[in-house]
Write a protein that holds these residues in place. Structure first.
Motif, PDB file in Angstrom:
ATOM      1  N   ALA A 116      -4.920  -8.231  -3.158  1.00  0.00           N
ATOM      2  CA  ALA A 116      -4.382  -9.594  -3.133  1.00  0.00           C
ATOM      3  C   ALA A 116      -4.559 -10.328  -4.458  1.00  0.00           C
ATOM      4  O   ALA A 116      -3.682 -11.088  -4.872  1.00  0.00           O
ATOM      5  CB  ALA A 116      -5.023 -10.394  -2.004  1.00  0.00           C
ATOM      6  N   GLY A 117      -5.664 -10.092  -5.136  1.00  0.00           N
ATOM      7  CA  GLY A 117      -5.908 -10.787  -6.398  1.00  0.00           C
ATOM      8  C   GLY A 117      -5.623  -9.947  -7.626  1.00  0.00           C
ATOM      9  O   GLY A 117      -5.927 -10.370  -8.754  1.00  0.00           O
ATOM     10  N   ALA A 139      -1.810  -4.454 -10.157  1.00  0.00           N
ATOM     11  CA  ALA A 139      -1.600  -3.418  -9.146  1.00  0.00           C
ATOM     12  C   ALA A 139      -0.370  -3.726  -8.295  1.00  0.00           C
ATOM     13  O   ALA A 139       0.409  -2.822  -7.961  1.00  0.00           O
ATOM     14  CB  ALA A 139      -2.835  -3.289  -8.260  1.00  0.00           C
ATOM     15  N   LEU A 140      -0.192  -4.994  -7.924  1.00  0.00           N
ATOM     16  CA  LEU A 140       0.965  -5.365  -7.113  1.00  0.00           C
ATOM     17  C   LEU A 140       2.258  -5.173  -7.899  1.00  0.00           C
ATOM     18  O   LEU A 140       3.251  -4.663  -7.364  1.00  0.00           O
ATOM     19  CB  LEU A 140       0.838  -6.822  -6.656  1.00  0.00           C
ATOM     20  N   GLY A 179       1.548 -12.514   6.512  1.00  0.00           N
ATOM     21  CA  GLY A 179       1.049 -12.301   7.864  1.00  0.00           C
ATOM     22  C   GLY A 179       0.964 -10.841   8.264  1.00  0.00           C
ATOM     23  O   GLY A 179       0.211 -10.491   9.166  1.00  0.00           O
ATOM     24  N   ALA A 180       1.735  -9.977   7.600  1.00  0.00           N
ATOM     25  CA  ALA A 180       1.726  -8.555   7.932  1.00  0.00           C
ATOM     26  C   ALA A 180       1.090  -7.711   6.837  1.00  0.00           C
ATOM     27  O   ALA A 180       1.071  -6.488   6.948  1.00  0.00           O
ATOM     28  CB  ALA A 180       3.151  -8.074   8.183  1.00  0.00           C
ATOM     29  N   SER A 181       0.578  -8.352   5.801  1.00  0.00           N
ATOM     30  CA  SER A 181       0.002  -7.586   4.692  1.00  0.00           C
ATOM     31  C   SER A 181      -1.386  -8.106   4.313  1.00  0.00           C
ATOM     32  O   SER A 181      -1.764  -8.122   3.140  1.00  0.00           O
ATOM     33  CB  SER A 181       0.935  -7.620   3.475  1.00  0.00           C
ATOM     34  N   GLY A 182      -2.105  -8.556   5.318  1.00  0.00           N
ATOM     35  CA  GLY A 182      -3.477  -8.977   5.072  1.00  0.00           C
ATOM     36  C   GLY A 182      -3.614 -10.184   4.177  1.00  0.00           C
ATOM     37  O   GLY A 182      -4.641 -10.360   3.505  1.00  0.00           O
ATOM     38  N   GLY A 183      -2.581 -11.014   4.123  1.00  0.00           N
ATOM     39  CA  GLY A 183      -2.632 -12.225   3.308  1.00  0.00           C
ATOM     40  C   GLY A 183      -2.106 -12.058   1.895  1.00  0.00           C
ATOM     41  O   GLY A 183      -2.102 -13.030   1.124  1.00  0.00           O
ATOM     42  N   ILE A 184      -1.654 -10.885   1.524  1.00  0.00           N
ATOM     43  CA  ILE A 184      -1.067 -10.689   0.195  1.00  0.00           C
ATOM     44  C   ILE A 184       0.195 -11.536   0.094  1.00  0.00           C
ATOM     45  O   ILE A 184       1.122 -11.394   0.897  1.00  0.00           O
ATOM     46  CB  ILE A 184      -0.735  -9.206  -0.064  1.00  0.00           C
TER      47      ILE A 184
END
Length: 347
Positions: free
Chosen positions: A132-133, A137-138, A160-165
């Motif tokens: 996420a941070g 990588a993203l 909501g479907a990606s762990g908050g990403i």
């Protein structure tokens, strides 16, 4: 996707156009939970008749519950059903999200082989604490899959479907500029400001000239992930929406999109567009609270097929289902769908 004699895929022949698309549910037989292909095909064709394009094996399609083979079967079935019904021009989007970059690329290749024209990929939330941070990588995730995929890729931004990403507008815009095989983004984050900022770059006429796509039939389009802001996104130069609500009320969703576009030239239509937007937004908000099981219940009620999700997802409880059907937001939506050309069982 058409295939040449040497087994390689031809360029995209079904352009990705602005409009309304629906993430099609995957339907399952009651006892075995095997794929219910006849119900699936019926839904694909019913939506095509309303002017709604299909997205297969997405969140609504319970992609996480499907094997590679099942995804392949669904894409092939949808392509054949569309072609047989005279909708050979309708493109198919397929969800290819997976746990790793490697598997996502594999799914993109399999989707193309099965007949998908576009793929839409989400970052796995399993390691969201790390990803996420990590902007690098993203960015590398979508850069790599778009470079290796034989079909254009859309970014699927759904915290909501990606762990908050949750990708921000700067990162999505950077990806659009630097990855010519990216064909758009679905914003199920519901962030209208983000949509506006991305469109300010990618919807400008100079973007196509400065950042041409690998395939000119696959421009970078910006779709909302909820029905709430179809009208407002029109004025930000957005390109429509990919929404679960279009499974239940496809004619109404298309009508709102079309009238919203018409208001750009005829402002006298704006009050009607605002009225339609209110009905769809309230309906979307109410139905979304009941998730996949609520949508499937309404499909069963209105069209005669739906069933339950695959376990461990539970079906909707009887009292909750009755409350959903009786809710004024749902009844207003059903009325609007019928007025817009929708046909229900028994009607």
């Amino acid at each position: 996707m058409p295939i040449n004699g040497n087994g390689t895929h031809r360029p995209v022949s079904r352009p990705l156009a602005p409009g309304i698309y629906a993430p099609i549910p995957s339907f399952f037989l009651p006892e075995s939970e095997d794929l219910d292909i006849p119900s699936f095909e019926a839904q694909v064709i019913r939506l095509a008749n309303a002017g709604v394009g299909p997205l297969l094996a997405g969140s609504m399609g319970e992609a996480i519950h499907l094997s590679h083979e099942e995804r392949f079967v669904l894409i092939k079935a949808a392509r054949q059903a569309l072609d047989n019904a005279g909708f050979d021009h309708v493109p198919i989007m397929a969800g290819t999200g997976a746990g790793s970059t490697r598997e996502t690329v594999e799914l993109c290749k399999e989707a193309a082989e099965a007949g998908a024209d576009y793929a839409i990929a989400i970052a796995s939330g399993y390691f969201a604490g790390t990803l996420a941070g990590n902007r690098k990588a993203l960015k590398e995730f979508w850069t790599e899959i778009s470079a290796k995929s034989p079909i254009p890729i859309l970014i699927y931004n759904y915290p909501g479907a990606s762990g908050g990403i949750d990708l921000d507008s700067d990162l999505i815009t950077e990806l659009a500029i630097n990855s010519p095989n990216l064909a758009g983004v679905k914003l199920t984050c519901g962030n209208v400001g983000k949509l506006t900022r991305i469109c300010a770059t990618v919807s400008d006429i100079s973007f196509t000239q400065r950042c041409p796509r690998k395939n000119p039939d696959a421009p970078f389009l910006v779709f909302g992930g909820f029905a709430d802001f179809i009208l407002s996104s029109t004025y930000a130069n957005g390109h429509g929406a990919i929404i679960g609500l279009a499974n239940v009320a496809p004619h109404a969703a298309v009508k709102l999109f079309q009238i919203s576009q018409q208001t750009l030239k005829d402002r006298s239509l704006l009050p009607e567009a605002q009225r339609l937007q209110g009905i769809l937004a309230r309906g979307d908000f109410t139905i979304a609270k009941t998730s996949i099981s609520g949508t499937k219940y309404l499909l069963e009620k209105l069209y005669g097929y739906g069933g339950r999700p695959r376990r461990p997802l539970p079906p909707i409880e009887v009292n909750e289902a009755e409350a959903l059907w009786a809710h004024p937001h749902v009844q207003d939506l059903v009325k609007l769908e019928k007025e817009s050309g929708g046909q229900f069982i028994g009607s």
